[in-house]
Scaffold this motif. Structure first.
Motif, PDB file in Angstrom:
ATOM      1  N   UNK A   1     -87.346 -85.121  87.029  1.00  0.00           N
ATOM      2  CA  UNK A   1     -87.366 -85.359  85.582  1.00  0.00           C
ATOM      3  C   UNK A   1     -86.690 -86.687  85.203  1.00  0.00           C
ATOM      4  N   UNK A   2     -87.195 -87.311  84.153  1.00  0.00           N
ATOM      5  CA  UNK A   2     -86.715 -88.616  83.722  1.00  0.00           C
ATOM      6  C   UNK A   2     -85.208 -88.634  83.477  1.00  0.00           C
ATOM      7  N   UNK A   3     -84.682 -87.611  82.822  1.00  0.00           N
ATOM      8  CA  UNK A   3     -83.243 -87.567  82.532  1.00  0.00           C
ATOM      9  C   UNK A   3     -82.417 -87.571  83.822  1.00  0.00           C
ATOM     10  N   UNK A   4     -82.897 -86.884  84.849  1.00  0.00           N
ATOM     11  CA  UNK A   4     -82.192 -86.837  86.130  1.00  0.00           C
ATOM     12  C   UNK A   4     -82.290 -88.194  86.820  1.00  0.00           C
ATOM     13  N   UNK A   5     -83.491 -88.796  86.810  1.00  0.00           N
ATOM     14  CA  UNK A   5     -83.669 -90.125  87.414  1.00  0.00           C
ATOM     15  C   UNK A   5     -82.724 -91.142  86.775  1.00  0.00           C
TER      16      UNK A   5
ATOM     17  N   UNK B   1     -79.016 -90.550  87.733  1.00  0.00           N
ATOM     18  CA  UNK B   1     -78.713 -90.898  89.121  1.00  0.00           C
ATOM     19  C   UNK B   1     -79.143 -92.308  89.488  1.00  0.00           C
ATOM     20  N   UNK B   2     -79.751 -93.000  88.531  1.00  0.00           N
ATOM     21  CA  UNK B   2     -80.235 -94.364  88.764  1.00  0.00           C
ATOM     22  C   UNK B   2     -81.167 -94.428  89.971  1.00  0.00           C
TER      23      UNK B   2
ATOM     24  N   UNK C   1     -80.508 -72.978  98.094  1.00  0.00           N
ATOM     25  CA  UNK C   1     -80.717 -74.037  97.115  1.00  0.00           C
ATOM     26  C   UNK C   1     -80.988 -75.353  97.838  1.00  0.00           C
ATOM     27  N   UNK C   2     -81.805 -76.189  97.219  1.00  0.00           N
ATOM     28  CA  UNK C   2     -82.074 -77.509  97.778  1.00  0.00           C
ATOM     29  C   UNK C   2     -81.056 -78.489  97.212  1.00  0.00           C
ATOM     30  N   UNK C   3     -80.377 -79.195  98.098  1.00  0.00           N
ATOM     31  CA  UNK C   3     -79.392 -80.192  97.717  1.00  0.00           C
ATOM     32  C   UNK C   3     -80.005 -81.563  98.010  1.00  0.00           C
ATOM     33  N   UNK C   4     -79.955 -82.448  97.036  1.00  0.00           N
ATOM     34  CA  UNK C   4     -80.522 -83.790  97.187  1.00  0.00           C
ATOM     35  C   UNK C   4     -79.465 -84.815  96.793  1.00  0.00           C
ATOM     36  N   UNK C   5     -79.227 -85.780  97.686  1.00  0.00           N
ATOM     37  CA  UNK C   5     -78.317 -86.875  97.391  1.00  0.00           C
ATOM     38  C   UNK C   5     -79.094 -88.174  97.538  1.00  0.00           C
ATOM     39  N   UNK C   6     -79.185 -88.965  96.467  1.00  0.00           N
ATOM     40  CA  UNK C   6     -79.905 -90.233  96.573  1.00  0.00           C
ATOM     41  C   UNK C   6     -79.163 -91.231  97.444  1.00  0.00           C
ATOM     42  N   UNK C   7     -79.935 -92.028  98.166  1.00  0.00           N
ATOM     43  CA  UNK C   7     -79.372 -93.108  98.984  1.00  0.00           C
ATOM     44  C   UNK C   7     -79.703 -94.425  98.292  1.00  0.00           C
ATOM     45  N   UNK C   8     -79.223 -94.609  97.084  1.00  0.00           N
ATOM     46  CA  UNK C   8     -79.619 -95.789  96.322  1.00  0.00           C
ATOM     47  C   UNK C   8     -78.550 -96.865  96.247  1.00  0.00           C
ATOM     48  N   UNK C   9     -77.492 -96.726  96.973  1.00  0.00           N
ATOM     49  CA  UNK C   9     -76.494 -97.789  97.048  1.00  0.00           C
ATOM     50  C   UNK C   9     -76.771 -98.581  98.319  1.00  0.00           C
TER      51      UNK C   9
END
Length: 80
Positions: free
Chosen positions: A4-8, A11-12, A27-35
């Protein structure tokens, strides 16, 4: 996967960003690798002469290390 847009925005994250994903207690755990390592470039000074790693290699290694650290913390919290 559609995020969803608000989540994106919170989390940038952008389309194509890499994430770590695993399952914990059903539960599915998701951690972005955006750094990226490039975001941190220069804080440690110039790299040593002849370094063979690319910025991408260093970024992936830093993200992997951070994820292992977070996973240890999560596992410890789950055990308590």
């Amino acid at each position: 996967m559609t995020v969803p847009k608000a989540v994106r925005e919170a989390l940038n994250i952008k389309p194509g960003d890499k994430c770590y994903v695993w399952v914990r207690d059903g539960e599915m755990i998701v951690i972005p690798r955006n750094k990226s390592f490039a975001d941190l470039a220069g804080i440690l000074g110039e790299p040593p002469y002849g370094a063979g790693a690319t910025i991408g290699d260093l970024s992936d290694a830093a993200a992997d290390g951070a994820t292992r650290h977070v996973m240890r913390y999560i596992r410890q919290a789950d055990a308590e």
